[in-house]
Design a protein around this motif. Sequence first.
Motif, PDB file in Angstrom:
ATOM      1  N   ASN A  34      -7.832   7.599   8.629  1.00  0.00           N
ATOM      2  CA  ASN A  34      -7.082   6.456   8.119  1.00  0.00           C
ATOM      3  C   ASN A  34      -7.870   5.732   7.036  1.00  0.00           C
ATOM      4  O   ASN A  34      -9.081   5.516   7.176  1.00  0.00           O
ATOM      5  CB  ASN A  34      -6.781   5.477   9.253  1.00  0.00           C
ATOM      6  N   GLU A  44      -1.724  12.173   2.102  1.00  0.00           N
ATOM      7  CA  GLU A  44      -2.079  11.809   3.468  1.00  0.00           C
ATOM      8  C   GLU A  44      -2.176  10.305   3.727  1.00  0.00           C
ATOM      9  O   GLU A  44      -2.314   9.886   4.879  1.00  0.00           O
ATOM     10  CB  GLU A  44      -3.409  12.471   3.836  1.00  0.00           C
ATOM     11  N   ALA A  45      -2.126   9.489   2.683  1.00  0.00           N
ATOM     12  CA  ALA A  45      -2.270   8.037   2.870  1.00  0.00           C
ATOM     13  C   ALA A  45      -1.050   7.314   2.317  1.00  0.00           C
ATOM     14  O   ALA A  45      -0.227   7.899   1.603  1.00  0.00           O
ATOM     15  CB  ALA A  45      -3.543   7.546   2.175  1.00  0.00           C
ATOM     16  N   ALA A  46      -0.929   6.066   2.646  1.00  0.00           N
ATOM     17  CA  ALA A  46       0.199   5.259   2.166  1.00  0.00           C
ATOM     18  C   ALA A  46       0.223   5.221   0.642  1.00  0.00           C
ATOM     19  O   ALA A  46      -0.838   5.262   0.002  1.00  0.00           O
ATOM     20  CB  ALA A  46       0.088   3.841   2.723  1.00  0.00           C
ATOM     21  N   PRO A  47       1.400   5.131   0.037  1.00  0.00           N
ATOM     22  CA  PRO A  47       1.514   5.169  -1.431  1.00  0.00           C
ATOM     23  C   PRO A  47       0.698   4.095  -2.137  1.00  0.00           C
ATOM     24  O   PRO A  47       0.254   4.315  -3.272  1.00  0.00           O
ATOM     25  CB  PRO A  47       3.016   4.962  -1.669  1.00  0.00           C
ATOM     26  N   ARG A  48       0.475   2.971  -1.486  1.00  0.00           N
ATOM     27  CA  ARG A  48      -0.250   1.885  -2.173  1.00  0.00           C
ATOM     28  C   ARG A  48      -1.675   2.279  -2.528  1.00  0.00           C
ATOM     29  O   ARG A  48      -2.267   1.729  -3.456  1.00  0.00           O
ATOM     30  CB  ARG A  48      -0.259   0.623  -1.326  1.00  0.00           C
ATOM     31  N   TRP A  49      -2.251   3.255  -1.816  1.00  0.00           N
ATOM     32  CA  TRP A  49      -3.614   3.672  -2.121  1.00  0.00           C
ATOM     33  C   TRP A  49      -3.689   4.579  -3.343  1.00  0.00           C
ATOM     34  O   TRP A  49      -4.783   4.895  -3.813  1.00  0.00           O
ATOM     35  CB  TRP A  49      -4.249   4.357  -0.920  1.00  0.00           C
ATOM     36  N   SER A  50      -2.530   4.991  -3.848  1.00  0.00           N
ATOM     37  CA  SER A  50      -2.483   5.803  -5.069  1.00  0.00           C
ATOM     38  C   SER A  50      -2.065   4.996  -6.287  1.00  0.00           C
ATOM     39  O   SER A  50      -1.951   5.538  -7.384  1.00  0.00           O
ATOM     40  CB  SER A  50      -1.527   6.988  -4.884  1.00  0.00           C
TER      41      SER A  50
END
Length: 365
Positions: A283, A262-268
């Motif tokens: 968000n 559910e979030a942008a890849p950078r948060w993983s």
Amino acid sequence: MSTVTEQPSEGAAAPPVPAEQPARLAQVARWAERHGVEVARRLADAEEFADEVQQRLRPANTADTYAKAWRVWQRFCAAQHFPEREATRGALVAFVLWLLDRGRTDGRGYAPSSASTILAGAVVELRRRGVEVSRDDQAQARATLEAAAVNLLKAGERRGRGQAAAAEVPDLYRVVRACPDTLAGARDKALVLTGFHYAARAQDPAGLLAGDVTLTPRGLVISVLTGKTKHTVRDAKVTRQSDPEICPVQAWTAYRARLAAEAAPRWSAPDAPAFVGIDRWGNVTGGMTPDSVTRAVKRISVRAGVPLAWTGHSLRIGLATTARKRGKDAVAIADQGGWARHSRSMNRYFQRVDGWDDNATAGLT
């Protein structure tokens, strides 16, 4: 930054030194006499570099505590018309009594524990500014504070919030069942369940990166930066629990899977914060801070209807007291939570359990 120049005996100008550090100024003058001005200049530069490194490495929460203490000291000096850079015995004694009497910005007095922290922080900041604060003068101020605190107790006055409520296993069920089926709800479950199992302080999850949490066949290994003054990393092992509903491993993997979806890849990414802030629309707003963790833990407990609302320390106390009830070895508990093995704070948590289970009045009738 203002500087002061010392004139050595041969008439050449010594290296510039911060005006607020007279002790450093005297030291540089001695270096100049022994080794010459150029060497003294290099040594002074090295000292300033060391000061900068120390400042960068100082934990943010410690720096904030010292900064607050200095602001309180400034308010005291302004109120008493004392110079800020004169820490006499009388000034320090007056300071602690002022703290207890009316030191807060609302005109009320601080709790003795808070006053003690402020005194320690003010002394650190005074010394950092080159002010001489003798151990005897500081000790008398602290003795005055302790005596005044006893008098408050004798007068029936209680200040401070007292010890935080401990999270308990029934509370964990309440919490997970009250979490919404959203990314924020998944984050809340993981935050509470993992934090409980490694005895987290509020700053611990706030300081974690995703790469600090490793999934293994037997559970999670969480690499936690620990220590208030000397920092080390402890690898807390969080085992899988028999009930999947409150299993921290399952909560963590579910949260990370949902975050990835559910979030942008950078948060993983491994260098992204392990626990992220999430707004009302779902968000991601960035990494959580110690204050936001504390607010989240309290909000989560209130939403779940936990009888005694939690604070940022409730998960940490909860692990210690619950493990003690279950007969876990004190050394194992200390290692899991990052306490010293004879920690007084940990033993106070144990007393919550032992004071009832090993009580002289138990079973008398």
